[in-house]
Motif scaffolding. Sequence first.
Motif, PDB file in Angstrom:
ATOM      1  N   UNK A  27       9.034   1.831   8.985  1.00 52.00           N
ATOM      2  CA  UNK A  27       8.332   2.609   8.211  1.00 52.00           C
ATOM      3  C   UNK A  27       6.653   2.467   8.508  1.00 52.00           C
ATOM      4  N   UNK A  28       5.869   3.187   8.056  1.00 50.79           N
ATOM      5  CA  UNK A  28       4.466   2.914   8.273  1.00 50.79           C
ATOM      6  C   UNK A  28       3.921   3.437   7.036  1.00 50.79           C
ATOM      7  N   UNK A  29       2.630   2.758   6.679  1.00 52.30           N
ATOM      8  CA  UNK A  29       2.074   2.836   5.511  1.00 52.30           C
ATOM      9  C   UNK A  29       0.379   3.088   5.818  1.00 52.30           C
ATOM     10  N   UNK A  36       6.300   4.634  -2.359  1.00 52.86           N
ATOM     11  CA  UNK A  36       7.500   4.292  -3.352  1.00 52.86           C
ATOM     12  C   UNK A  36       8.785   4.043  -2.382  1.00 52.86           C
ATOM     13  N   UNK A  37       9.341   2.879  -2.829  1.00 47.02           N
ATOM     14  CA  UNK A  37      10.826   2.419  -2.491  1.00 47.02           C
ATOM     15  C   UNK A  37      11.477   2.485  -3.581  1.00 47.02           C
ATOM     16  N   UNK A  38      12.413   3.520  -3.412  1.00 50.01           N
ATOM     17  CA  UNK A  38      13.461   3.588  -4.686  1.00 50.01           C
ATOM     18  C   UNK A  38      14.787   3.497  -4.291  1.00 50.01           C
ATOM     19  N   UNK A 173      -1.583  -3.676  -1.594  1.00 49.35           N
ATOM     20  CA  UNK A 173      -1.111  -4.212  -2.921  1.00 49.35           C
ATOM     21  C   UNK A 173       0.462  -3.881  -2.829  1.00 49.35           C
ATOM     22  N   UNK A 174       1.291  -4.908  -2.785  1.00 54.89           N
ATOM     23  CA  UNK A 174       2.830  -4.876  -2.953  1.00 54.89           C
ATOM     24  C   UNK A 174       2.960  -4.875  -4.468  1.00 54.89           C
ATOM     25  N   UNK A 175       3.814  -4.025  -5.025  1.00 52.59           N
ATOM     26  CA  UNK A 175       4.164  -3.923  -6.534  1.00 52.59           C
ATOM     27  C   UNK A 175       5.594  -3.839  -6.675  1.00 52.59           C
ATOM     28  N   UNK A 204      -3.905   0.926  -0.494  1.00 51.42           N
ATOM     29  CA  UNK A 204      -2.713   1.438  -0.040  1.00 51.42           C
ATOM     30  C   UNK A 204      -1.647   0.566  -1.045  1.00 51.42           C
ATOM     31  N   UNK A 205      -0.701   1.147  -1.220  1.00 52.86           N
ATOM     32  CA  UNK A 205       0.373   0.550  -2.341  1.00 52.86           C
ATOM     33  C   UNK A 205       1.847   0.639  -1.788  1.00 52.86           C
ATOM     34  N   UNK A 206       2.744  -0.345  -1.849  1.00 52.14           N
ATOM     35  CA  UNK A 206       3.953  -0.297  -1.443  1.00 52.14           C
ATOM     36  C   UNK A 206       4.640  -0.651  -2.900  1.00 52.14           C
TER      37      UNK A 206
END
Lengths: 258, 358
Positions: A27-29, A36-38, A173-175, A204-206
């Motif tokens: 993946x790329x951000x 979002x990773x669901x 930021x990773x959440x 940028x947030x993952x």
Amino acid sequence: MIEQPLLIAEGLSKNYGARIGCRDVSLEVYPGEVLAVVGESGSGKSTLLGLLSTELEASAGRVSYRLRDGRLADLASLGAAEKRLLMRTDWGFVRQNPADGLRMAVSAGGNVGERLMAVGWRHYGHIRDEAIDWLGRVEIAADRVDDDPRAFSGGMRQRLQIARNLVTRPRLVFMDEPTGGLDVSVQARLLDLIRQLVAELGLAVIIVTHDLAVARLLSHRMVVMRHGRVIETGITDQVLDDPREPYTQLLVSSVLAA
Amino acid sequence: MNAHATGAMPEITYNFAYLDEQTKRMIRRAILKAIAVPGYQVPFAAREMPMPYGWGTGGVQVTAAVLGPDDVLKVIDQGADDTTNAVAIRGFFEKTARVATTTSAREATVIQTRHRIPETPLTENQILVYQVPIPEPLRFLEPRETETRQLHALAEYGLMHVKLYEDIARHGHIATTYAYPVEVAGRYVMDPSPIPKFDNPKLDDCPALQLFGAGREKRIYAIPPFTRVRSLDFEDHPFRVQRFAQPCALCAATGVYLDEVILDDKGGRMFVCSDTDYCNERQEAGHRGEMAGEAGRASPSPQPSPLRGEGADGALNLSPTGKGRPEGPGEGTWGVPTTPSSAGDPGSARAAPSGMTK
């Protein structure tokens, strides 16, 4: 000018012995993008987040990150010192359980100031002013600056954790389930706050979540995982309104309408 | 260890300074490494010593490894030569190494100390050995040893400042008064053992070799002679030492570290040099403090007043209203001077009891 991706994952896999944590994820951000990773529990979301943030070592594949000087670096090739510097300046990590991401015996101001002191701030007054400023941004009253997080409610702790991470102006930021375990009204306010900060700071947030409503509200793009694989990716609204994969259709249809 | 009990039994003979030669070599290797990397905690295979952990087993092993037959040993405990710990360790080396001992800081070549640095300036011919309870300055902020080692390796010392930040946030000034963290030779952050921060400036550029031994934690570290040692602080809250409002009551010395001695239960108290050797030397030289006459002793160990517990009027009187108490809560002035281990410092993150060297 076409923007270049901030973080690139290629063929990431992680095995826990014979079990698969995560298989062949790419993946790329992009800067300023919320991804979002669901997926359901056990689908490999948290493993993927661990791999991307280099907390876990990948069995195969690699993660590259664009440093502030524009250089694209393979994270595995960075030295321990460089990696830690990256983690405490350019990155943030908001954990599901605030006790894991905060120092519970240290005051709110100390928690927010820690990263500043780690990058060399040595003026108490300045550190404190900056901490109070950040507490204000996450809607914590300035007079709570000397209270320790044990005296805070769950929602406040989570907001404090966000302030602690954002104080060095990270770019990524990773959440991990940041709204897990919060009641709905607190959750709504927290999501509002995150959305506002993301827009304001161009973060940028993952974000890993099992809650499709959270994904809908926050993210621009999403990745659906099942059994350690990415089965569907796309623009959030598109995936949620017109899911292609049967599993995604199942996920979307199983959301309870309020 | 009854000296008279040896009548029927053959006398026990010890190897020089108790430890066997291989052990002393091992310790010396650790010491050499510690000197080569100032402030770095070198692990070593600490032995069981015939005394409990917390009584100076680390210091004793370091002393045993550096002691030679011609050395003159001085042992101090909180500045005093006549307390249990000091007497016991001095006796231990008299018996096992048959070295000369002294109470004079000038005559000694090796000084083992617990919680003080002598007031008498040290020289290049001396070694100062500290007893260390907890060598890791980051311990109470970061409990994981793997993590603290990593922090040292990468010189990530932001955490140490978090502790000082907390002090200021809670007390308005840096309330850490002992075991005050220092940066050695511009690199490693080190716990100087629970010496009062009053002694921290003496660590800097000291002509003597300073060795630190932690027996339970199995670590040795060192400050080579003439090494830069800087106490950590903030730009707007600079490091300051304690100040005392009045001179020593026995020898009238100023600019020295004083102990508070409670004389009765009516608030009577005196402040005397914590360094007994220094105080005695000054008294012999004719210096007289304001209470030297009444106390009438060379040694600052005043008798307790006959009135204990209750005042003369029968009421419990424990109010601390002595006239000698240092005044002003400002930074650097100590509210109540206590010796490092006597009360535990309320502002310090260091939990006193279990880890304290006695």
